[in-house]
Design an enzyme around this catalytic site. Structure first.
Site, PDB file in Angstrom:
ATOM      1  N   SER A 147      -4.960  11.741  20.935  1.00  0.00           N
ATOM      2  CA  SER A 147      -6.262  12.429  21.049  1.00  0.00           C
ATOM      3  C   SER A 147      -6.015  13.846  21.539  1.00  0.00           C
ATOM      4  O   SER A 147      -5.005  14.099  22.227  1.00  0.00           O
ATOM      5  CB  SER A 147      -7.139  11.705  22.072  1.00  0.00           C
ATOM      6  OG  SER A 147      -8.222  12.522  22.467  1.00  0.00           O
ATOM      7  N   TYR A 160      -8.930   7.391  29.963  1.00  0.00           N
ATOM      8  CA  TYR A 160      -8.627   7.746  28.571  1.00  0.00           C
ATOM      9  C   TYR A 160      -7.653   8.935  28.529  1.00  0.00           C
ATOM     10  O   TYR A 160      -6.606   8.872  27.866  1.00  0.00           O
ATOM     11  CB  TYR A 160      -9.932   8.092  27.844  1.00  0.00           C
ATOM     12  CG  TYR A 160      -9.780   8.314  26.357  1.00  0.00           C
ATOM     13  CD1 TYR A 160      -9.587   7.242  25.493  1.00  0.00           C
ATOM     14  CD2 TYR A 160      -9.846   9.599  25.811  1.00  0.00           C
ATOM     15  CE1 TYR A 160      -9.460   7.437  24.129  1.00  0.00           C
ATOM     16  CE2 TYR A 160      -9.722   9.804  24.448  1.00  0.00           C
ATOM     17  CZ  TYR A 160      -9.527   8.722  23.605  1.00  0.00           C
ATOM     18  OH  TYR A 160      -9.405   8.923  22.250  1.00  0.00           O
TER      19      TYR A 160
HETATM   20  C1  BGC Z   1     -12.581  10.753  21.344  1.00  0.00           C
HETATM   21  C2  BGC Z   1     -13.936  11.174  20.839  1.00  0.00           C
HETATM   22  C3  BGC Z   1     -14.216  12.608  21.254  1.00  0.00           C
HETATM   23  C4  BGC Z   1     -13.067  13.526  20.853  1.00  0.00           C
HETATM   24  C5  BGC Z   1     -13.262  14.971  21.302  1.00  0.00           C
HETATM   25  C6  BGC Z   1     -11.533  11.739  20.910  1.00  0.00           C
HETATM   26  O1  BGC Z   1     -10.307  11.345  21.388  1.00  0.00           O
HETATM   27  O2  BGC Z   1     -12.271   9.461  20.818  1.00  0.00           O
HETATM   28  O3  BGC Z   1     -14.927  10.298  21.356  1.00  0.00           O
HETATM   29  O4  BGC Z   1     -15.417  13.057  20.666  1.00  0.00           O
HETATM   30  O5  BGC Z   1     -11.866  13.029  21.408  1.00  0.00           O
HETATM   31  O6  BGC Z   1     -13.660  15.074  22.640  1.00  0.00           O
END
Ligand code: BGC
Length: 263
Positions: A147, A160
């Site tokens: 991410s 996360y």
């Molecule tokens: C998340 C999304 C988020 C994006 C940008 C991703 O890793 O799963 O929910 O919108 O990052 O913030």
């Protein structure tokens, strides 16, 4: 497009929805042999449809159930893959989970749920794949779907962001260990991508507007942006790419607050 994907055996975790489901189709359409891993039977209908679409496109596909947080399930996933298709070429750690909770309210259980799926899950998947690659002396490929939050802090999502930051250094470390065997391990880090899960927030006009301000390209990404990158990274065109993260984010990681030229 990437002809060397044809007949390659690819495992995709979390293949029942979102980016995982899209990648399964994309590899299937390139005539790969696709193993769709899902944790529960909740996604059965979607997975059945995906398998049919892949077969219609000339690929092969099977479903293997398994929980990425369980060592024995990941070992079984690879075993089953080799039993069905004879080998393993590409392993995509895609399964992921996020939950917004302010840090001072986050229980240990909340923290562990996210870090177990995102970080431990990617560790166990990679480990099972690497063992197989070494046993076959195969120049296999591992791709982690990370991410932008492996580098951008994200308030209320500490588990996360921490898990994805961990995935980044885990990938770099594993890549350094196994590059000499020709095993390529890389990350794709998506930004804001429209999926079933994110559509609720991105279809809300206020959230959409706020999000677009963070994206220099001023557009929400689509799953195919991620799938295309995965096909490239899995193909021989990427044969010299080891230990790298490709941000597929419309420029989100590139300090968009500075776009006005001030500061
Ligand atoms: C998340 C999304 C988020 C994006 C940008 C991703 O890793 O799963 O929910 O919108 O990052 O913030």
């Amino acid at each position: 497009m990437f002809t060397d994907i044809e007949d390659k055996v690819v495992v995709i975790t979390g293949a029942g929805s979102g980016l995982g489901a899209d990648m399964a189709q994309a590899f299937g359409k390139s005539k790969a042999k696709v193993v769709l891993n899902v944790r529960s039977s909740n996604h059965d209908e979607v997975v059945k449809k995906s398998i049919q679409t892949i077969k219609d496109a000339g690929g092969e596909a099977i479903q293997v159930q398994g929980n990425v947080t369980k060592e024995e399930d990941m070992a079984h996933l690879v075993e089953e893959t080799v039993k069905q298709f004879g080998t393993l070429d590409i392993f995509i750690n895609n399964a992921g989970y996020e939950q917004p909770i302010p840090t001072h309210e986050m229980s240990l259980k909340d923290w562990q749920k996210v870090t177990d799926i995102n970080l431990t899950g990617a560790f166990l998947g990679s480990q099972a794949a690497i063992k197989q690659f070494l046993s076959e002396d195969k120049k296999g490929v591992i791709i982690n779907i990370s991410s932008v939050h492996d580098t951008i802090p994200w308030p209320n999502y500490v588990s996360y962001a921490a898990s994805k930051g961990g995935v980044k250094l885990m990938m770099e470390t594993m890549s350094m260990e196994y590059a000499q065997h020709g095993i390529r391990i890389n990350n794709i880090s998506p930004g804001a991508i429209m999926t079933e899960r994110t559509s609720e927030k991105f279809e809300d006009p206020e959230t959409r507007e706020e999000t677009l301000k963070m994206i220099p390209a001023r557009e929400i990404g689509e799953p195919h942006h991620i799938s295309n990158t995965a096909l490239f990274l899995a193909s021989d065109l990427a044969s010299y790419i080891h230990g790298t993260t490709i941000y597929v984010d419309g420029g989100m990681t590139n300090y968009p607050a500075f776009m006005g030229g001030k500061g």
